[in-house]
Design an enzyme around this catalytic site. Structure first.
Site, PDB file in Angstrom:
ATOM      1  N   ARG A 186       0.824  -1.223   0.000  1.00 42.53           N
ATOM      2  CA  ARG A 186       0.000   0.000   0.000  1.00 42.53           C
ATOM      3  C   ARG A 186       0.850   1.262   0.000  1.00 42.53           C
ATOM      4  NH1 ARG A 186      -5.408  -0.824   2.307  1.00 42.53           N
ATOM      5  NH2 ARG A 186      -6.055  -2.737   1.305  1.00 42.53           N
TER       6      ARG A 186
ATOM      7  N   ARG B  66      -3.594   6.679   0.527  1.00 43.89           N
ATOM      8  CA  ARG B  66      -3.995   7.895   1.227  1.00 43.89           C
ATOM      9  C   ARG B  66      -2.922   8.563   2.072  1.00 43.89           C
ATOM     10  NH1 ARG B  66      -9.246   5.129   3.429  1.00 43.89           N
ATOM     11  NH2 ARG B  66      -7.776   3.418   3.165  1.00 43.89           N
TER      12      ARG B  66
ATOM     13  N   ARG C 112      -7.561  11.660  -5.911  1.00 46.18           N
ATOM     14  CA  ARG C 112      -8.857  11.155  -5.426  1.00 46.18           C
ATOM     15  C   ARG C 112      -9.902  12.249  -5.244  1.00 46.18           C
ATOM     16  NH1 ARG C 112     -11.653   8.784  -4.164  1.00 46.18           N
ATOM     17  NH2 ARG C 112     -11.679   7.456  -2.340  1.00 46.18           N
TER      18      ARG C 112
ATOM     19  N   ASP D 208      -6.960  -3.484  -7.155  1.00 45.19           N
ATOM     20  CA  ASP D 208      -7.478  -4.046  -5.904  1.00 45.19           C
ATOM     21  C   ASP D 208      -7.666  -5.543  -6.074  1.00 45.19           C
ATOM     22  OD1 ASP D 208      -8.575  -2.829  -3.206  1.00 45.19           O
ATOM     23  OD2 ASP D 208      -9.758  -4.593  -3.691  1.00 45.19           O
TER      24      ASP D 208
ATOM     25  N   TYR E 217     -14.513 -12.162   1.318  1.00 41.50           N
ATOM     26  CA  TYR E 217     -15.367 -11.015   0.960  1.00 41.50           C
ATOM     27  C   TYR E 217     -16.636 -11.467   0.244  1.00 41.50           C
ATOM     28  CZ  TYR E 217     -11.589  -7.838   2.188  1.00 41.50           C
ATOM     29  OH  TYR E 217     -10.638  -7.145   2.877  1.00 41.50           O
TER      30      TYR E 217
END
Ligand code: CP3
Length: 361
Positions: free
Chosen positions: A32, A36, A45, A81, A156
């Protein structure tokens, strides 16, 4: 576009460490690393939704490059992703900011599995593969492709979203074993097709994320998961790129994750690296394992902990420095830049330390 022969990054510190070959300093990248924590990512974003970034090759390539420019890491990881391939098959998955992937109609019965048709990578994932092509053209460091491992994807798809206990997933695994293996086989085929296509477009290594496999006891991992992950990893063997296998909370599974066919096993921060090393067979490299939250601490502590990871890695040539899991969004990018410098300065490879290169595995 320039021609990119396979193996053109074979001399890079990252690829050499993955193979346990001599090189000048310990390579470092961060799971990652795009995201962010970076103001330049947040700026993108503000203009574009996450899904839009993933689906637009120029944007996905740009955010993949951002951490490489800023940190000087030794590898890039594709911006995408783990749910992107199943999403491309029309399984309604939405990535909710601050939550994670949410599945509109979870997969729970035999009838539901029909929705998981085989992946035609070029048609279904053209946007991902175009991102890979742009990146291999622009990068001076190896690009790591990736995909979700079937257990983590299943968690998921069966739960319908992020979970702490994986109750429904485990219930299916234990009580409907044929259905479970059918689901795992379909997901494995999708993952394998996606990874092969990424390498086909020039990715120099791949990481299989089984982030949540640590929820399983070793015997259950061996029975319900390992055969499927092995089929993926073995299905990549002929491509000759390093295969990294990573999960969180996998202290008891490290040996099995190597055994599944990995060239490199990722280690989270809970296991002291020298102990992790003993659980990973010789001939298999290791990656990790700075606690991600340490990057939030004052520099003196960060420095001490980075040195501690390097010490525990023992100067082995087959160590790749990373965090034990992804960069936390609260992280100050300047701290990560300093971590990279420190690893490059002090992460000396000791060619006399035991390793795949010097002891023949
Ligand atoms: O830099 C990189 O590592 C590459 C990009 C990457 C992302 N997701 C981007 C992303 C990678 C490798 C992943 C894999 C991924 N996605 C995993 C396996 C890795 C791991 O962390 O164990 C998992 C479990 C997911 C599922 C997922 N997607 C989660 C849990 C989340 C976070 C939700 C949130 O907002 O907290 C996502 C969304 C996601 N994937 C973001 C990013 C940068 C945040 C999206 C945003 O709001 O900008």
């Amino acid at each position: 576009m320039t021609a990119h022969p396979p193996g053109r990054h074979d001399a890079s510190v990252f690829i050499r460490a993955c193979r346990g070959e001599d090189h000048e300093h310990v390579p470092v990248w961060f799971m990652r690393q795009a995201g962010r924590a970076l103001p330049e990512y947040r700026a993108v974003r503000e203009q574009h939704a996450f899904e839009e970034v993933v689906h637009t090759p120029e944007l996905a390539a740009e955010v993949t490059l951002q951490p490489v420019r800023r940190y000087g890491v030794d590898a890039a990881i594709l911006f995408s992703d783990i749910v992107t391939p199943v999403q491309a098959l029309g399984i309604g998955v939405e990535i909710k900011p601050g939550v994670g992937p949410v599945v509109e109609r979870p997969l729970r019965s035999e009838g539901d599995l029909a929705r998981l048709r085989p992946l035609e990578a070029e048609e279904d994932l053209g946007f991902v593969l175009d991102t890979v092509s742009i990146l291999v053209d622009q990068l001076d460091v190896p690009l790591i492709g990736f995909a979700g491992a079937p257990f983590t994807l299943a968690s998921y798809l069966v739960e319908g979203g992020p979970s702490k206990s994986y109750t429904r997933t485990k219930a299916m695994m234990f009580s409907q074993e044929p259905l479970w293996h059918d689901l795992m086989r379909r997901l494995s085929d999708i993952t394998l097709a996606s990874l092969r296509a990424q390498v086909g477009r020039g990715a120099s290594a791949v990481q299989l994320f089984d982030s949540w496999a640590g929820a399983l006891a070793p015997a259950d991992y061996a029975r319900y998961v390992l055969p499927h992950s092995r089929r993926i990893l073995e299905g990549l063997a002929d491509l000759g790129v390093p295969r990294i296998h990573f999960g969180v909370n996998t202290g008891e599974l490290l040996g099995a994750m190597a055994d599944a066919g990995a060239d490199v096993v990722g280690v989270d921060w809970r296991v002291p690296l020298e102990q992790a090393r003993r659980r990973i067979p010789d001939g298999v490299a290791f990656q990790g394992n700075l606690e991600p939250a340490v990057a939030l601490a004052p520099w003196e502590l960060v420095e001490e902990r980075v040195r501690d990871v390097l010490d525990r890695a023992g100067g082995r040539v087959d160590h790749v420095f990373n965090l034990g899991h992804g960069v936390l969004p609260e992280t100050d990018p300047d701290v990560l830049a300093r971590v990279v410098d420190l690893v490059h300065r002090e992460g000396r490879v000791d060619t006399t330390a035991p390793s795949v290169a010097t002891d023949g595995g």
